[in-house]
Write an enzyme that holds these catalytic residues in place. Structure first.
Site, PDB file in Angstrom:
ATOM      1  N   LYS A 195       6.516  -2.053   2.085  1.00 34.49           N
ATOM      2  CA  LYS A 195       5.326  -1.434   2.694  1.00 34.49           C
ATOM      3  C   LYS A 195       4.124  -2.357   2.499  1.00 34.49           C
ATOM      4  O   LYS A 195       3.298  -2.169   1.607  1.00 34.49           O
ATOM      5  CB  LYS A 195       5.085  -0.050   2.064  1.00 34.49           C
ATOM      6  CG  LYS A 195       4.212   0.862   2.901  1.00 34.49           C
ATOM      7  CD  LYS A 195       4.369   2.296   2.462  1.00 34.49           C
ATOM      8  CE  LYS A 195       3.350   3.229   3.087  1.00 34.49           C
ATOM      9  NZ  LYS A 195       3.392   3.301   4.549  1.00 34.49           N
TER      10      LYS A 195
ATOM     11  N   GLU B  62      12.770   2.754  13.895  1.00 37.75           N
ATOM     12  CA  GLU B  62      11.874   3.785  13.336  1.00 37.75           C
ATOM     13  C   GLU B  62      10.618   3.843  14.194  1.00 37.75           C
ATOM     14  O   GLU B  62      10.488   3.117  15.170  1.00 37.75           O
ATOM     15  CB  GLU B  62      11.537   3.462  11.874  1.00 37.75           C
ATOM     16  CG  GLU B  62      10.777   2.159  11.693  1.00 37.75           C
ATOM     17  CD  GLU B  62      10.374   1.873  10.244  1.00 37.75           C
ATOM     18  OE1 GLU B  62      10.317   2.809   9.428  1.00 37.75           O
ATOM     19  OE2 GLU B  62      10.103   0.697   9.954  1.00 37.75           O
TER      20      GLU B  62
ATOM     21  N   LEU C  40      11.328   1.195   6.910  1.00 31.36           N
ATOM     22  CA  LEU C  40      10.750   1.661   5.654  1.00 31.36           C
ATOM     23  C   LEU C  40      11.485   2.945   5.282  1.00 31.36           C
ATOM     24  O   LEU C  40      11.608   3.852   6.116  1.00 31.36           O
ATOM     25  CB  LEU C  40       9.257   1.954   5.824  1.00 31.36           C
ATOM     26  CG  LEU C  40       8.605   2.400   4.505  1.00 31.36           C
ATOM     27  CD1 LEU C  40       8.386   1.201   3.590  1.00 31.36           C
ATOM     28  CD2 LEU C  40       7.299   3.125   4.756  1.00 31.36           C
TER      29      LEU C  40
ATOM     30  N   TYR D 299       0.828  -1.207   0.000  1.00 37.86           N
ATOM     31  CA  TYR D 299       0.000   0.000   0.000  1.00 37.86           C
ATOM     32  C   TYR D 299       0.863   1.258   0.000  1.00 37.86           C
ATOM     33  O   TYR D 299       2.084   1.191   0.179  1.00 37.86           O
ATOM     34  CB  TYR D 299      -0.942  -0.001   1.218  1.00 37.86           C
ATOM     35  CG  TYR D 299      -0.273   0.358   2.535  1.00 37.86           C
ATOM     36  CD1 TYR D 299       0.601  -0.522   3.169  1.00 37.86           C
ATOM     37  CD2 TYR D 299      -0.501   1.599   3.136  1.00 37.86           C
ATOM     38  CE1 TYR D 299       1.219  -0.179   4.365  1.00 37.86           C
ATOM     39  CE2 TYR D 299       0.109   1.944   4.329  1.00 37.86           C
ATOM     40  CZ  TYR D 299       0.971   1.054   4.944  1.00 37.86           C
ATOM     41  OH  TYR D 299       1.588   1.400   6.120  1.00 37.86           O
TER      42      TYR D 299
HETATM   43  N1  PMP Z   1       7.968   3.827   8.680  1.00 41.76           N
HETATM   44  C1  PMP Z   1       6.787   3.178   8.748  1.00 41.76           C
HETATM   45  C2  PMP Z   1       6.755   1.847   9.402  1.00 41.76           C
HETATM   46  C3  PMP Z   1       5.628   3.761   8.204  1.00 41.76           C
HETATM   47  O1  PMP Z   1       4.459   3.113   8.259  1.00 41.76           O
HETATM   48  C4  PMP Z   1       5.713   5.047   7.631  1.00 41.76           C
HETATM   49  C5  PMP Z   1       4.481   5.728   7.105  1.00 41.76           C
HETATM   50  N2  PMP Z   1       4.135   5.240   5.845  1.00 41.76           N
HETATM   51  C6  PMP Z   1       6.958   5.693   7.582  1.00 41.76           C
HETATM   52  C7  PMP Z   1       8.058   5.044   8.125  1.00 41.76           C
HETATM   53  C8  PMP Z   1       7.115   7.042   6.958  1.00 41.76           C
HETATM   54  O2  PMP Z   1       7.095   6.925   5.567  1.00 41.76           O
HETATM   55  P1  PMP Z   1       6.578   8.112   4.649  1.00 41.76           P
HETATM   56  O3  PMP Z   1       7.416   9.303   4.947  1.00 41.76           O
HETATM   57  O4  PMP Z   1       6.788   7.611   3.268  1.00 41.76           O
HETATM   58  O5  PMP Z   1       5.148   8.330   4.993  1.00 41.76           O
END
Ligand code: PMP
Length: 283
Positions: A146, A178, A202, A31
């Site tokens: 993701k 994270e 991620l 997603y």
């Molecule tokens: N890490 C995780 C586990 C997440 O779910 C998200 C949010 N999508 C992020 C980091 C931040 O990613 P982004 O800046 O692409 O939203």
């Protein structure tokens, strides 16, 4: 209100899912969440590329032409729903539908859907800082993908909320990885530090955008993983995500307790992001 089903616009109340969708049985899907500012998607291409990468890493067939038609379908969805304020687009791609079996076949057709939602920018938390909850990272070893399989993330988020914290900060042993839905940076002696974009996190789009801003400012970014103690002793700390942009951390609970002041580098990066977003708003 319209939604996308396999890149076609349909009424939300007419959308339905197969009983045999593998994303329901196995969390077998990927997603994206894309921010929309004054009706315009922010970093759409980067999100679609990450979606494609996530699919490929899971051996889900997702072609460039599917990506291209999704891109124009999203633009149609936004205008059809008259989303002219701030909000987001959610996109999900399932491996497809088949009678429940762990073993997937490669000939099944992926199923994708998307919806839009209005959502204001959480400016108050961005200004006042977030309280975060440190908790053990129990997720699998492919956090770079993701996937909709988010149990490790959602259990940590609930635990954080139960302690009146806005976000869970995950750590594998002493190493901070994270947030449950964000990336984390610390600042020490004017230098930024964040976990390397390996299999344990991620690689957030906002993380990458913020790294670009930092480099523009001549700030160095160190990709050595840091410990819980280093996070607590940092001069500044902040999280980044599509929904929350740049949000300072002001207090830590959970595994350890502490407070951190909201500092100038966090503020500067937050402002740079706001300026970049203002350009998106102007079309
Ligand atoms: N890490 C995780 C586990 C997440 O779910 C998200 C949010 N999508 C992020 C980091 C931040 O990613 P982004 O800046 O692409 O939203």
């Amino acid at each position: 209100e319209k939604v996308l089903m396999n890149n076609s616009l349909i009424n939300r109340d007419e959308a339905s899912f197969s009983f045999d969708d593998r994303s329901m049985y196995f969390g077998d899907g990927v997603y994206e969440v894309i921010r929309v500012y004054s009706g315009y998607p922010y970093k759409l291409e980067m999100h679609l590329q990450r979606l494609q990468r996530s699919a490929e890493e899971l051996d889900i067939t997702y072609s460039n032409s599917q990506k291209q038609s999704l891109k124009s379908a999203i633009q149609e969805l936004l205008s059809e729903n008259e989303l002219v304020e701030d909000g987001f687009v959610y996109i999900q791609v399932s491996r497809g539908a088949a009678v429940r079996d762990h073993l997937y076949e490669r000939n099944i057709e992926p199923i994708s859907f998307a919806f839009t939602k209005e959502m204001a920018i959480p400016e108050q938390t961005q200004d006042e800082g977030a309280v975060v909850y440190l908790s053990e990272d129990i997720r699998w070893l492919r956090c770079d993908i993701k996937t909709v399989n988010l149990l490790g993330n959602i259990m940590a988020k609930r635990q954080a909320a139960d302690h009146d914290c806005e976000e869970a900060i995950l750590h594998r042993g002493e190493t901070v990885t994270e947030g449950s839905s964000s990336n984390i940076f610390i600042v020490k002696d004017g230098h930024l530090q964040t976990h390397p974009a390996d299999n344990l996190i991620l690689n957030g789009i906002t993380r990458r955008v913020v790294i670009d801003f930092a480099e523009e400012q001549g700030l160095s970014v160190n990709y050595t993983p840091f410990t819980i103690d280093e996070a607590l002793e940092a001069d500044e700390a902040f999280i980044t995500s599509t929904i929350n942009e740049v949000t300072p951390i002001r207090e830590w609970r959970g595994t350890r307790h502490g407070t951190t002041n909201i500092g100038p580098i966090t503020k500067q990066l937050q402002n740079m992001m706001r300026e970049d977003i203002a350009k998106t708003r102007n079309g």
